[in-house]
Design a protein around this motif. Structure first.
Motif, PDB file in Angstrom:
ATOM      1  N   HIS A 181      -5.812  -0.586 -46.855  1.00  0.00           N
ATOM      2  CA  HIS A 181      -5.382   0.569 -46.057  1.00  0.00           C
ATOM      3  C   HIS A 181      -5.335   0.210 -44.568  1.00  0.00           C
ATOM      4  N   LYS A 182      -4.176  -0.238 -44.130  1.00  0.00           N
ATOM      5  CA  LYS A 182      -4.016  -0.657 -42.738  1.00  0.00           C
ATOM      6  C   LYS A 182      -4.192   0.512 -41.773  1.00  0.00           C
ATOM      7  N   ILE A 183      -3.624   1.660 -42.105  1.00  0.00           N
ATOM      8  CA  ILE A 183      -3.715   2.830 -41.230  1.00  0.00           C
ATOM      9  C   ILE A 183      -5.156   3.311 -41.130  1.00  0.00           C
ATOM     10  N   LYS A 184      -5.888   3.313 -42.248  1.00  0.00           N
ATOM     11  CA  LYS A 184      -7.297   3.710 -42.208  1.00  0.00           C
ATOM     12  C   LYS A 184      -8.112   2.753 -41.341  1.00  0.00           C
ATOM     13  N   ALA A 185      -7.782   1.472 -41.396  1.00  0.00           N
ATOM     14  CA  ALA A 185      -8.477   0.501 -40.556  1.00  0.00           C
ATOM     15  C   ALA A 185      -8.174   0.751 -39.082  1.00  0.00           C
ATOM     16  N   MET A 186      -6.923   1.102 -38.770  1.00  0.00           N
ATOM     17  CA  MET A 186      -6.561   1.431 -37.389  1.00  0.00           C
ATOM     18  C   MET A 186      -7.318   2.666 -36.914  1.00  0.00           C
ATOM     19  N   LEU A 187      -7.400   3.674 -37.768  1.00  0.00           N
ATOM     20  CA  LEU A 187      -8.125   4.894 -37.413  1.00  0.00           C
ATOM     21  C   LEU A 187      -9.619   4.620 -37.265  1.00  0.00           C
ATOM     22  N   PHE A 188     -10.148   3.731 -38.090  1.00  0.00           N
ATOM     23  CA  PHE A 188     -11.550   3.339 -37.999  1.00  0.00           C
ATOM     24  C   PHE A 188     -11.846   2.725 -36.629  1.00  0.00           C
ATOM     25  N   LEU A 189     -10.988   1.806 -36.186  1.00  0.00           N
ATOM     26  CA  LEU A 189     -11.192   1.182 -34.879  1.00  0.00           C
ATOM     27  C   LEU A 189     -10.926   2.150 -33.737  1.00  0.00           C
ATOM     28  N   ALA A 190      -9.989   3.081 -33.920  1.00  0.00           N
ATOM     29  CA  ALA A 190      -9.741   4.091 -32.893  1.00  0.00           C
ATOM     30  C   ALA A 190     -10.964   4.990 -32.723  1.00  0.00           C
ATOM     31  N   ILE A 208     -14.083   4.080 -33.309  1.00  0.00           N
ATOM     32  CA  ILE A 208     -15.084   3.276 -32.610  1.00  0.00           C
ATOM     33  C   ILE A 208     -14.756   3.190 -31.126  1.00  0.00           C
ATOM     34  N   ALA A 209     -13.469   3.063 -30.811  1.00  0.00           N
ATOM     35  CA  ALA A 209     -13.052   2.993 -29.411  1.00  0.00           C
ATOM     36  C   ALA A 209     -13.343   4.305 -28.687  1.00  0.00           C
ATOM     37  N   ASP A 210     -13.244   5.429 -29.393  1.00  0.00           N
ATOM     38  CA  ASP A 210     -13.598   6.720 -28.791  1.00  0.00           C
ATOM     39  C   ASP A 210     -15.100   6.814 -28.536  1.00  0.00           C
ATOM     40  N   GLN A 211     -15.905   6.305 -29.480  1.00  0.00           N
ATOM     41  CA  GLN A 211     -17.354   6.371 -29.343  1.00  0.00           C
ATOM     42  C   GLN A 211     -17.883   5.373 -28.326  1.00  0.00           C
ATOM     43  N   TYR A 212     -17.295   4.176 -28.298  1.00  0.00           N
ATOM     44  CA  TYR A 212     -17.751   3.110 -27.409  1.00  0.00           C
ATOM     45  C   TYR A 212     -16.567   2.544 -26.620  1.00  0.00           C
ATOM     46  N   ALA A 233     -10.066  -1.198 -19.774  1.00  0.00           N
ATOM     47  CA  ALA A 233      -8.864  -1.123 -18.944  1.00  0.00           C
ATOM     48  C   ALA A 233      -7.887  -0.071 -19.446  1.00  0.00           C
ATOM     49  N   GLY A 234      -8.218   0.612 -20.550  1.00  0.00           N
ATOM     50  CA  GLY A 234      -7.378   1.696 -21.054  1.00  0.00           C
ATOM     51  C   GLY A 234      -6.412   1.291 -22.132  1.00  0.00           C
ATOM     52  N   MET A 235      -6.564   0.102 -22.686  1.00  0.00           N
ATOM     53  CA  MET A 235      -5.651  -0.382 -23.702  1.00  0.00           C
ATOM     54  C   MET A 235      -6.329  -0.248 -25.062  1.00  0.00           C
ATOM     55  N   ILE A 236      -6.381   0.996 -25.540  1.00  0.00           N
ATOM     56  CA  ILE A 236      -7.101   1.319 -26.770  1.00  0.00           C
ATOM     57  C   ILE A 236      -6.098   1.626 -27.870  1.00  0.00           C
ATOM     58  N   GLY A 237      -6.445   1.258 -29.074  1.00  0.00           N
ATOM     59  CA  GLY A 237      -5.626   1.594 -30.224  1.00  0.00           C
ATOM     60  C   GLY A 237      -4.770   0.432 -30.674  1.00  0.00           C
ATOM     61  N   ALA A 238      -4.295   0.557 -31.902  1.00  0.00           N
ATOM     62  CA  ALA A 238      -3.484  -0.515 -32.476  1.00  0.00           C
ATOM     63  C   ALA A 238      -2.123  -0.614 -31.818  1.00  0.00           C
TER      64      ALA A 238
END
Length: 108
Positions: free
Chosen positions: A77-86, A88-92, A101-106
């Motif tokens: 599940h590529k999209i679920k993995a992207m959402l998982f990292l997003a 984490i990026a929101d939390q940390y 620097a503001g470059m968050i997300g896939a």
């Protein structure tokens, strides 16, 4: 920033083989990659920061590949993995240098 410089930076990320280092946690990967990314952001980012978006997208997609290898439910599940990292990026948001620097997300 030249195409050759971008190509060599992406090649550096590939040769580090981050996606296969599933024994490391995300924090350990951040400690490993942050000095490299900080150097690129400091050197190239002071002139044309937008030229680094492609590189940061490449790093984020490498992290997605790492998550898909490390966590079995994300494997297919590529999209679920992207959402998982997003998430984490929101939390940390300060975990990775390019996230600071503001470059968050896939699709940064």
């Amino acid at each position: 920033m030249s195409k050759a410089a971008l190509k060599s930076m992406r090649q550096k990320i590939r040769t580090l083989r981050v996606r296969t280092r599933t024994e490391l946690s995300l924090g350990e990967i951040a400690k490993w990659l942050n000095p490299i990314i900080n150097g690129w952001l400091a050197y190239y980012g002071c002139y044309t920061r937008s030229a680094l978006y492609g590189l940061c997208r490449h790093v984020n997609m490498t992290l997605v590949r790492w998550a898909r290898r490390k966590f079995k439910p994300l494997r297919q599940h590529k999209i679920k993995a992207m959402l998982f990292l997003a998430k984490i990026a929101d939390q940390y948001p300060n975990l990775f240098a390019h996230w600071r620097a503001g470059m968050i997300g896939a699709f940064a």
